[in-house]
Design an enzyme around this catalytic site. Structure first.
Site, PDB file in Angstrom:
ATOM      1  N   HIS A   1      25.475  35.950 -52.697  1.00 11.20           N
ATOM      2  CA  HIS A   1      26.168  35.122 -51.957  1.00 11.20           C
ATOM      3  C   HIS A   1      27.331  36.820 -51.012  1.00 11.20           C
ATOM      4  CE1 HIS A   1      26.915  32.487 -47.857  1.00 11.20           C
ATOM      5  NE2 HIS A   1      27.008  33.584 -47.666  1.00 11.20           N
TER       6      HIS A   1
ATOM      7  N   GLY B   1      26.593  38.991 -48.715  1.00 11.45           N
ATOM      8  CA  GLY B   1      26.363  39.183 -47.209  1.00 11.45           C
ATOM      9  C   GLY B   1      27.346  40.467 -47.353  1.00 11.45           C
TER      10      GLY B   1
ATOM     11  N   GLU C   1      26.408  26.692 -54.343  1.00  8.82           N
ATOM     12  CA  GLU C   1      26.625  27.765 -54.694  1.00  8.82           C
ATOM     13  C   GLU C   1      27.772  27.824 -55.599  1.00  8.82           C
ATOM     14  OE1 GLU C   1      27.355  30.388 -51.161  1.00  8.82           O
ATOM     15  OE2 GLU C   1      24.782  30.224 -50.766  1.00  8.82           O
TER      16      GLU C   1
ATOM     17  N   ARG D   1      22.284  30.762 -44.608  1.00  7.48           N
ATOM     18  CA  ARG D   1      22.715  29.242 -45.637  1.00  7.48           C
ATOM     19  C   ARG D   1      21.435  29.036 -46.400  1.00  7.48           C
ATOM     20  NH1 ARG D   1      26.466  31.977 -44.862  1.00  7.48           N
ATOM     21  NH2 ARG D   1      28.455  31.266 -43.243  1.00  7.48           N
TER      22      ARG D   1
HETATM   23  P1  NAP Z   1      24.915  34.035 -34.087  1.00  6.61           P
HETATM   24  O1  NAP Z   1      25.156  35.622 -33.399  1.00  6.61           O
HETATM   25  O2  NAP Z   1      25.146  33.081 -33.683  1.00  6.61           O
HETATM   26  O3  NAP Z   1      22.883  34.430 -34.216  1.00  6.61           O
HETATM   27  C1  NAP Z   1      22.160  32.676 -34.418  1.00  6.61           C
HETATM   28  C2  NAP Z   1      21.503  32.936 -33.988  1.00  6.61           C
HETATM   29  O4  NAP Z   1      20.199  31.349 -34.379  1.00  6.61           O
HETATM   30  C3  NAP Z   1      20.895  32.992 -32.821  1.00  6.61           C
HETATM   31  O5  NAP Z   1      20.416  33.527 -31.750  1.00  6.61           O
HETATM   32  C4  NAP Z   1      20.868  31.022 -32.614  1.00  6.61           C
HETATM   33  O6  NAP Z   1      19.990  30.690 -31.302  1.00  6.61           O
HETATM   34  C5  NAP Z   1      20.015  31.637 -33.161  1.00  6.61           C
HETATM   35  N1  NAP Z   1      19.717  30.008 -33.922  1.00  6.61           N
HETATM   36  C6  NAP Z   1      20.340  28.967 -33.948  1.00  6.61           C
HETATM   37  N2  NAP Z   1      19.859  27.602 -34.069  1.00  6.61           N
HETATM   38  C7  NAP Z   1      18.318  28.091 -34.173  1.00  6.61           C
HETATM   39  C8  NAP Z   1      17.701  26.905 -34.908  1.00  6.61           C
HETATM   40  N3  NAP Z   1      16.940  26.069 -35.259  1.00  6.61           N
HETATM   41  N4  NAP Z   1      16.324  27.347 -34.526  1.00  6.61           N
HETATM   42  C9  NAP Z   1      16.181  28.941 -34.694  1.00  6.61           C
HETATM   43  N5  NAP Z   1      17.515  29.758 -34.207  1.00  6.61           N
HETATM   44  C10 NAP Z   1      18.199  29.081 -34.028  1.00  6.61           C
HETATM   45  O7  NAP Z   1      25.235  34.621 -35.167  1.00  6.61           O
HETATM   46  P2  NAP Z   1      25.687  35.628 -36.556  1.00  6.61           P
HETATM   47  O8  NAP Z   1      25.733  36.145 -36.126  1.00  6.61           O
HETATM   48  O9  NAP Z   1      24.010  36.306 -35.862  1.00  6.61           O
HETATM   49  O10 NAP Z   1      25.496  35.087 -37.885  1.00  6.61           O
HETATM   50  C11 NAP Z   1      23.650  33.663 -37.849  1.00  6.61           C
HETATM   51  C12 NAP Z   1      24.217  33.415 -39.093  1.00  6.61           C
HETATM   52  O11 NAP Z   1      24.400  34.054 -40.773  1.00  6.61           O
HETATM   53  C13 NAP Z   1      25.582  32.592 -39.624  1.00  6.61           C
HETATM   54  O12 NAP Z   1      25.329  31.553 -38.756  1.00  6.61           O
HETATM   55  C14 NAP Z   1      25.595  32.118 -41.302  1.00  6.61           C
HETATM   56  O13 NAP Z   1      24.859  31.208 -41.705  1.00  6.61           O
HETATM   57  C15 NAP Z   1      24.903  33.785 -41.496  1.00  6.61           C
HETATM   58  N6  NAP Z   1      25.775  34.228 -42.004  1.00  6.61           N
HETATM   59  C16 NAP Z   1      25.460  34.777 -43.443  1.00  6.61           C
HETATM   60  C17 NAP Z   1      26.297  35.861 -44.360  1.00  6.61           C
HETATM   61  C18 NAP Z   1      26.300  35.918 -45.684  1.00  6.61           C
HETATM   62  O14 NAP Z   1      26.451  35.984 -46.438  1.00  6.61           O
HETATM   63  N7  NAP Z   1      24.943  36.091 -46.458  1.00  6.61           N
HETATM   64  C19 NAP Z   1      27.019  36.553 -43.618  1.00  6.61           C
HETATM   65  C20 NAP Z   1      27.066  36.680 -42.222  1.00  6.61           C
HETATM   66  C21 NAP Z   1      26.614  35.508 -40.989  1.00  6.61           C
HETATM   67  P3  NAP Z   1      20.834  30.812 -29.322  1.00  6.61           P
HETATM   68  O15 NAP Z   1      20.554  32.155 -28.839  1.00  6.61           O
HETATM   69  O16 NAP Z   1      20.065  29.792 -28.805  1.00  6.61           O
HETATM   70  O17 NAP Z   1      22.612  30.133 -29.971  1.00  6.61           O
END
Ligand code: NAP
Length: 328
Positions: free
Chosen positions: A291, A293, A272, A243
């Site tokens: 955007h 992803g 955005e 993000r």
């Molecule tokens: P996820 O499985 O929840 O993974 C997020 C990871 O980030 C978790 O391991 C979490 O730790 C860690 N985290 C949370 N807050 C943090 C912090 N302040 N500092 C360091 N690490 C932190 O989520 P995901 O499915 O992989 O998706 C991740 C993110 O990608 C989404 O939240 C979304 O914003 C973004 N995304 C973007 C697109 C795009 O189109 N560009 C598409 C999909 C997703 P914990 O294990 O402690 O919870």
């Protein structure tokens, strides 16, 4: 004679594939905003939300306290995204509203894009393609259009969740050394995936590529700013596929413009659509995409299907499939 119950009402904030619209119509009385490219105006949403039981929304809608309070009958808010920083989950929970997202179905597609952005930035794909199209190629010469190596480089992943882990698998095919920093250290993953843990500063100092894959929150707002960028190597590339608000864009512009880091690959922006006169877009060492992803045909359909399932289950007295609150 049994009492006939009226169908639940839902509001959908964007045009969806027709078969998914039909599926929703089998279960609900559906009203929707039918434009593909324009988000629903806030005043329209504030009006439409008043009598509905469920909302099918996108990251383009800010579902804040005002909207949630206006939705007097609201029971489920189904976001068509895994990230849900556009929704005030705390207020939703306080009002007994289930919030759902679309995890897992987009993991591999987003990991593909994150890795594609890394490769495109390292090898200057968009910049050199533009040069070719403008007729400015010139003759082949030894150091022309040279970029950074990917094979064998060090990748630092910030936020090792579902997508981060999927990126590791791709990176291992390129024999990269992978470091990660995450809110919670995952020792089991370190041996399973052959990756090392690092504190954020240490990761930024060592990485050739720093890849952001953590959620946006007040905790992660401008996590990468002037100080953090100054820790990175001069040949390093920052990739943001999570993000926009996680990176201080002014600080990034200055670091890129002053040669403090070598390049950036961006899928997401603080605002955005990113304004076309944004300073970052004037830099040739920025690879910028809009955007995209999760944007494969199959995955976007799967996300819409999962958001629909969340409304169907959640509004029919069952537990939503992928809730982010009200777990018990
Ligand atoms: P996820 O499985 O929840 O993974 C997020 C990871 O980030 C978790 O391991 C979490 O730790 C860690 N985290 C949370 N807050 C943090 C912090 N302040 N500092 C360091 N690490 C932190 O989520 P995901 O499915 O992989 O998706 C991740 C993110 O990608 C989404 O939240 C979304 O914003 C973004 N995304 C973007 C697109 C795009 O189109 N560009 C598409 C999909 C997703 P914990 O294990 O402690 O919870």
């Amino acid at each position: 004679m049994g009492v006939k119950t009226l169908p639940r009402k839902i509001y959908v904030t964007r045009k969806l594939p027709e078969d998914i619209e039909s599926r929703l119509a089998e279960h609900f009385d559906v009203r929707s905003w039918d434009e593909e490219d324009k988000p629903v105006p806030r005043e329209t949403l504030l009006e439409e939300i008043k009598d509905v039981d469920g909302l099918f929304c996108m990251i383009t809608e800010k579902i804040d306290e005002e909207i949630l309070q206006a939705g007097k009958h609201l029971k489920v808010v189904a976001n068509m995204a895994v990230g849900y920083n556009n929704i005030d989950v705390e207020t939703a929970t306080a009002n007994g509203i289930t919030v759902t997202n679309t995890p897992d179905v987009l993991t591999e597609t987003t990991a593909d894009l994150a890795f594609a952005l890394l490769m495109a930035s390292a090898r200057r794909l968009t910049e050199t393609s533009d040069t070719l199209r403008k007729g400015e190629w010139g003759a082949w010469s030894p150091m022309q259009f040279t970029g950074q190596d990917i094979f064998g480089a060090t990748l630092g992943i910030i936020g090792l969740g579902r997508i981060g882990e999927a990126v590791v698998k791709r990176a291992k095919g390129f024999e990269m050394d992978v470091l990660y920093h995450s809110r919670t250290r995952k020792k089991d993953k370190e041996s399973e995936l052959d990756i090392g843990y690092a504190e954020l500063d240490q990761l930024l100092t060592k990485a050739d590529f720093a890849l952001l894959l953590l959620p946006y929150s007040s905790e992660s707002h401008h996590l990468i700013g002037k100080r953090e960028l100054a820790l990175m190597k001069e040949n390093a590339i920052l990739i943001n596929a999570s993000r926009g608000g996680i990176v201080d864009e002014d600080a990034l512009y200055h670091a890129l413009n002053n040669g403090e880091i070598w390049g950036a690959g961006l899928d997401v922006y603080e605002q955005e659509p990113v304004p076309t006169d944004h300073p970052l877009l004037t830099l040739s060492n920025v690879t910028a995409v809009p955007h995209i992803g999760s944007a494969s045909v199959k995955t976007r359909r799967a996300m819409a299907d999962l958001a629909a399932d969340n409304l169907i289950e959640g509004l029919n007295g069952k537990k939503a499939v992928t809730p982010v609150n009200l777990h018990n």
